[in-house]
Design a protein around this motif. Structure first.
Motif, PDB file in Angstrom:
ATOM      1  N   LEU A 277      13.701  67.162  52.603  1.00 38.15           N
ATOM      2  CA  LEU A 277      14.605  67.525  53.694  1.00 38.15           C
ATOM      3  C   LEU A 277      14.497  66.477  54.797  1.00 38.15           C
ATOM      4  O   LEU A 277      13.383  66.104  55.191  1.00 38.15           O
ATOM      5  CB  LEU A 277      14.257  68.908  54.246  1.00 38.15           C
ATOM      6  CG  LEU A 277      14.503  70.133  53.355  1.00 38.15           C
ATOM      7  CD1 LEU A 277      13.615  70.156  52.127  1.00 38.15           C
ATOM      8  CD2 LEU A 277      14.267  71.413  54.152  1.00 38.15           C
ATOM      9  N   PHE A 278      15.638  66.038  55.310  1.00 30.02           N
ATOM     10  CA  PHE A 278      15.646  64.925  56.258  1.00 30.02           C
ATOM     11  C   PHE A 278      16.611  65.197  57.405  1.00 30.02           C
ATOM     12  O   PHE A 278      17.802  65.426  57.182  1.00 30.02           O
ATOM     13  CB  PHE A 278      16.057  63.630  55.550  1.00 30.02           C
ATOM     14  CG  PHE A 278      15.104  63.208  54.471  1.00 30.02           C
ATOM     15  CD1 PHE A 278      14.074  62.322  54.747  1.00 30.02           C
ATOM     16  CD2 PHE A 278      15.217  63.718  53.191  1.00 30.02           C
ATOM     17  CE1 PHE A 278      13.182  61.948  53.753  1.00 30.02           C
ATOM     18  CE2 PHE A 278      14.333  63.347  52.191  1.00 30.02           C
ATOM     19  CZ  PHE A 278      13.306  62.460  52.469  1.00 30.02           C
ATOM     20  N   LYS A 279      16.085  65.167  58.603  1.00 29.21           N
ATOM     21  CA  LYS A 279      16.920  65.256  59.809  1.00 29.21           C
ATOM     22  C   LYS A 279      17.019  63.850  60.398  1.00 29.21           C
ATOM     23  O   LYS A 279      16.044  63.318  60.941  1.00 29.21           O
ATOM     24  CB  LYS A 279      16.303  66.220  60.821  1.00 29.21           C
ATOM     25  CG  LYS A 279      17.112  66.356  62.112  1.00 29.21           C
ATOM     26  CD  LYS A 279      16.353  67.165  63.143  1.00 29.21           C
ATOM     27  CE  LYS A 279      17.133  67.291  64.433  1.00 29.21           C
ATOM     28  NZ  LYS A 279      16.343  67.953  65.506  1.00 29.21           N
ATOM     29  N   ILE A 280      18.196  63.272  60.291  1.00 33.85           N
ATOM     30  CA  ILE A 280      18.403  61.890  60.717  1.00 33.85           C
ATOM     31  C   ILE A 280      19.177  61.889  62.026  1.00 33.85           C
ATOM     32  O   ILE A 280      20.335  62.307  62.081  1.00 33.85           O
ATOM     33  CB  ILE A 280      19.179  61.088  59.644  1.00 33.85           C
ATOM     34  CG1 ILE A 280      18.470  61.197  58.281  1.00 33.85           C
ATOM     35  CG2 ILE A 280      19.324  59.640  60.080  1.00 33.85           C
ATOM     36  CD1 ILE A 280      17.074  60.635  58.236  1.00 33.85           C
TER      37      ILE A 280
ATOM     38  N   ASP B 117      28.654  61.985  60.521  1.00 38.59           N
ATOM     39  CA  ASP B 117      27.501  62.293  59.672  1.00 38.59           C
ATOM     40  C   ASP B 117      27.902  63.178  58.491  1.00 38.59           C
ATOM     41  O   ASP B 117      27.423  62.988  57.368  1.00 38.59           O
ATOM     42  CB  ASP B 117      26.409  62.962  60.508  1.00 38.59           C
ATOM     43  CG  ASP B 117      25.882  62.045  61.602  1.00 38.59           C
ATOM     44  OD1 ASP B 117      26.021  60.814  61.460  1.00 38.59           O
ATOM     45  OD2 ASP B 117      25.348  62.555  62.601  1.00 38.59           O
ATOM     46  N   LEU B 118      28.793  64.134  58.717  1.00 39.59           N
ATOM     47  CA  LEU B 118      29.305  64.933  57.607  1.00 39.59           C
ATOM     48  C   LEU B 118      30.068  64.053  56.623  1.00 39.59           C
ATOM     49  O   LEU B 118      29.949  64.207  55.402  1.00 39.59           O
ATOM     50  CB  LEU B 118      30.209  66.046  58.132  1.00 39.59           C
ATOM     51  CG  LEU B 118      29.524  67.194  58.881  1.00 39.59           C
ATOM     52  CD1 LEU B 118      30.561  68.079  59.548  1.00 39.59           C
ATOM     53  CD2 LEU B 118      28.647  68.021  57.940  1.00 39.59           C
ATOM     54  N   ASP B 119      30.841  63.129  57.149  1.00 37.52           N
ATOM     55  CA  ASP B 119      31.600  62.223  56.295  1.00 37.52           C
ATOM     56  C   ASP B 119      30.670  61.350  55.454  1.00 37.52           C
ATOM     57  O   ASP B 119      31.033  60.925  54.347  1.00 37.52           O
ATOM     58  CB  ASP B 119      32.524  61.355  57.145  1.00 37.52           C
ATOM     59  CG  ASP B 119      33.653  60.741  56.344  1.00 37.52           C
ATOM     60  OD1 ASP B 119      34.274  61.456  55.541  1.00 37.52           O
ATOM     61  OD2 ASP B 119      33.913  59.534  56.517  1.00 37.52           O
ATOM     62  N   ALA B 120      29.465  61.090  55.988  1.00 34.43           N
ATOM     63  CA  ALA B 120      28.477  60.294  55.263  1.00 34.43           C
ATOM     64  C   ALA B 120      27.686  61.113  54.249  1.00 34.43           C
ATOM     65  O   ALA B 120      26.902  60.551  53.484  1.00 34.43           O
ATOM     66  CB  ALA B 120      27.518  59.636  56.254  1.00 34.43           C
TER      67      ALA B 120
ATOM     68  N   LEU C 295      11.612  54.037  60.215  1.00 35.55           N
ATOM     69  CA  LEU C 295      11.505  54.724  58.923  1.00 35.55           C
ATOM     70  C   LEU C 295      12.606  54.198  58.012  1.00 35.55           C
ATOM     71  O   LEU C 295      13.684  54.804  57.901  1.00 35.55           O
ATOM     72  CB  LEU C 295      11.647  56.239  59.119  1.00 35.55           C
ATOM     73  CG  LEU C 295      10.540  56.918  59.935  1.00 35.55           C
ATOM     74  CD1 LEU C 295      10.940  58.338  60.299  1.00 35.55           C
ATOM     75  CD2 LEU C 295       9.224  56.909  59.169  1.00 35.55           C
ATOM     76  N   PRO C 296      12.374  53.080  57.347  1.00 36.20           N
ATOM     77  CA  PRO C 296      13.422  52.509  56.492  1.00 36.20           C
ATOM     78  C   PRO C 296      13.742  53.417  55.312  1.00 36.20           C
ATOM     79  O   PRO C 296      12.891  54.189  54.839  1.00 36.20           O
ATOM     80  CB  PRO C 296      12.818  51.179  56.034  1.00 36.20           C
ATOM     81  CG  PRO C 296      11.352  51.331  56.205  1.00 36.20           C
ATOM     82  CD  PRO C 296      11.147  52.264  57.354  1.00 36.20           C
ATOM     83  N   VAL C 297      14.956  53.307  54.837  1.00 37.78           N
ATOM     84  CA  VAL C 297      15.406  54.170  53.745  1.00 37.78           C
ATOM     85  C   VAL C 297      14.505  54.081  52.513  1.00 37.78           C
ATOM     86  O   VAL C 297      14.177  55.113  51.906  1.00 37.78           O
ATOM     87  CB  VAL C 297      16.872  53.853  53.402  1.00 37.78           C
ATOM     88  CG1 VAL C 297      17.285  54.501  52.074  1.00 37.78           C
ATOM     89  CG2 VAL C 297      17.787  54.335  54.523  1.00 37.78           C
ATOM     90  N   PRO C 298      14.058  52.896  52.076  1.00 39.83           N
ATOM     91  CA  PRO C 298      13.169  52.857  50.904  1.00 39.83           C
ATOM     92  C   PRO C 298      11.897  53.691  51.078  1.00 39.83           C
ATOM     93  O   PRO C 298      11.417  54.310  50.115  1.00 39.83           O
ATOM     94  CB  PRO C 298      12.857  51.374  50.741  1.00 39.83           C
ATOM     95  CG  PRO C 298      14.048  50.686  51.331  1.00 39.83           C
ATOM     96  CD  PRO C 298      14.436  51.528  52.506  1.00 39.83           C
ATOM     97  N   LEU C 299      11.351  53.725  52.305  1.00 38.12           N
ATOM     98  CA  LEU C 299      10.181  54.561  52.547  1.00 38.12           C
ATOM     99  C   LEU C 299      10.538  56.042  52.404  1.00 38.12           C
ATOM    100  O   LEU C 299       9.796  56.816  51.774  1.00 38.12           O
ATOM    101  CB  LEU C 299       9.614  54.301  53.942  1.00 38.12           C
ATOM    102  CG  LEU C 299       8.491  55.246  54.406  1.00 38.12           C
ATOM    103  CD1 LEU C 299       7.271  55.125  53.511  1.00 38.12           C
ATOM    104  CD2 LEU C 299       8.124  54.971  55.866  1.00 38.12           C
TER     105      LEU C 299
ATOM    106  N   ALA D 296      25.305  55.813  58.939  1.00 40.90           N
ATOM    107  CA  ALA D 296      25.009  54.729  58.000  1.00 40.90           C
ATOM    108  C   ALA D 296      23.696  54.986  57.275  1.00 40.90           C
ATOM    109  O   ALA D 296      23.573  54.741  56.063  1.00 40.90           O
ATOM    110  CB  ALA D 296      24.958  53.391  58.746  1.00 40.90           C
ATOM    111  N   LYS D 297      22.710  55.506  57.996  1.00 44.85           N
ATOM    112  CA  LYS D 297      21.418  55.778  57.366  1.00 44.85           C
ATOM    113  C   LYS D 297      21.524  56.957  56.405  1.00 44.85           C
ATOM    114  O   LYS D 297      20.944  56.932  55.305  1.00 44.85           O
ATOM    115  CB  LYS D 297      20.351  56.038  58.422  1.00 44.85           C
ATOM    116  CG  LYS D 297      18.934  56.072  57.856  1.00 44.85           C
ATOM    117  CD  LYS D 297      17.895  55.910  58.940  1.00 44.85           C
ATOM    118  CE  LYS D 297      16.512  55.687  58.366  1.00 44.85           C
ATOM    119  NZ  LYS D 297      15.501  55.443  59.424  1.00 44.85           N
TER     120      LYS D 297
END
Length: 305
Positions: A165-168, A203-206, A148-152, A175-176
């Motif tokens: 809403l996104f759970k990565i 992830d919080l830092d991102a 699932l690339p970021v542009p998609l 990075a994502k």
């Protein structure tokens, strides 16, 4: 503090069974009550950590109705609806909406190792669910095997009104998340992580605003998130360091069986049974989990005593 509308700790409810493998519906209610007492911001049901792949369609409906009726609006509930077939996903979304769910969560369409939705098929499935009119959380997890690339993801957020809403929880999640937030901006209303919070600080830092963990120690992980979002980095790091050995043991050794072991120890449920072919935790693995948890004094170990 973040000004995004979704933040905090939204753990996954385990599905309790009796020792004979039948659903423990009274235990399910106790699980939900315990989670609410743990101070969660929301609850997710029927996810992978709920053993959704070991539950029949009829049981899914029973659990959806029971959980939403029992929670009764005390906290928002996310209902996982993933399926390879788009009509089935849409039907599940409608049921969740009609019963009062706040959000539905879904992985991209996949079945086994070889049947995987293309980017366009994935977009079309999420668009079809979006037409149901309930917010969608996309779950980007290795289990699906779908890239699932970021542009998609940004296109989905831009073109599907309910898709914000996104759970990565893929490898290199931070990075994502950072790239997703940079490209999607305000379209990304809930950048969450998962995977038992094993990469929570990064992830919080991102830019993550929340986490979907197990139901084992959300009362101890929630303060880490709140401290971080409030700018109290030192307190967040100290709090995370305190719970990380238990999180690591859960993530690397136990998986979804950990919350059940803790809940049996704390009198929340009566059995840690998981349906075949899932084996029970080795007694030594379970014992070390409890050994790591006891000094933390989480609510789960004393809730039912």
């Amino acid at each position: 503090m973040t000004d995004r509308p979704y933040s905090g700790i939204w753990p996954v409810a385990p599905t309790p069974f009796h020792d004979d493998g039948s659903l423990d519906l009274d235990g399910m209610k106790r699980v939900l009550d315990c989670m609410i007492d743990q101070g969660v911001d929301g609850i997710c049901i029927l996810a992978n950590f709920s053993e959704q792949f070991l539950i029949s369609d009829a049981e899914r409906e029973t659990l959806t109705r029971l959980c939403l009726n029992h929670v009764a609006g005390r906290v928002p509930v996310i209902v996982t609806i993933s399926h390879y077939a788009t009509p089935i996903v849409v039907e599940r979304a409608r049921l969740a909406r009609d019963l009062g769910a706040a959000i539905v969560m879904m992985m991209p369409p996949y079945h086994g190792a070889l049947l995987k939705g293309t980017p366009e098929q994935t977009f079309e499935q999420f668009r079809a669910v979006g037409e149901v009119g309930i917010p969608i959380m996309l779950q980007d997890a290795p289990l699906s095997g779908v890239d699932l690339p970021v542009p998609l993801l940004v296109r989905m957020a831009r073109e599907i009104e309910m898709m914000k809403l996104f759970k990565i929880e893929c490898p290199q999640a931070a990075a994502k998340l950072r790239a997703l937030i940079a490209e999607g901006g305000d379209l990304i209303e809930a950048p969450f992580d998962g995977e038992e919070a094993i990469t929570l600080l990064a992830d919080l830092d991102a830019g993550a605003t929340g986490s979907m963990t197990s139901a084992m120690i959300p009362d101890l992980i929630g303060p880490v998130i709140r401290d971080f979002l409030a700018g109290n980095r030192e307190a967040a790091i100290a709090g995370y360091a305190r719970v990380l050995p238990a999180i690591n043991h859960e993530n690397r050794q136990c998986g979804f069986r950990s919350a059940k072991v803790a809940m049996v120890e704390g009198g929340v449920i009566g059995s840690a049974f998981c349906r075949h072919p899932i084996p029970p935790l080795h007694p030594d693995t379970a014992a070390m989990l409890l050994e790591l948890l006891r000094p933390l004094d989480p609510l789960v170990l004393r809730w039912g005593k």
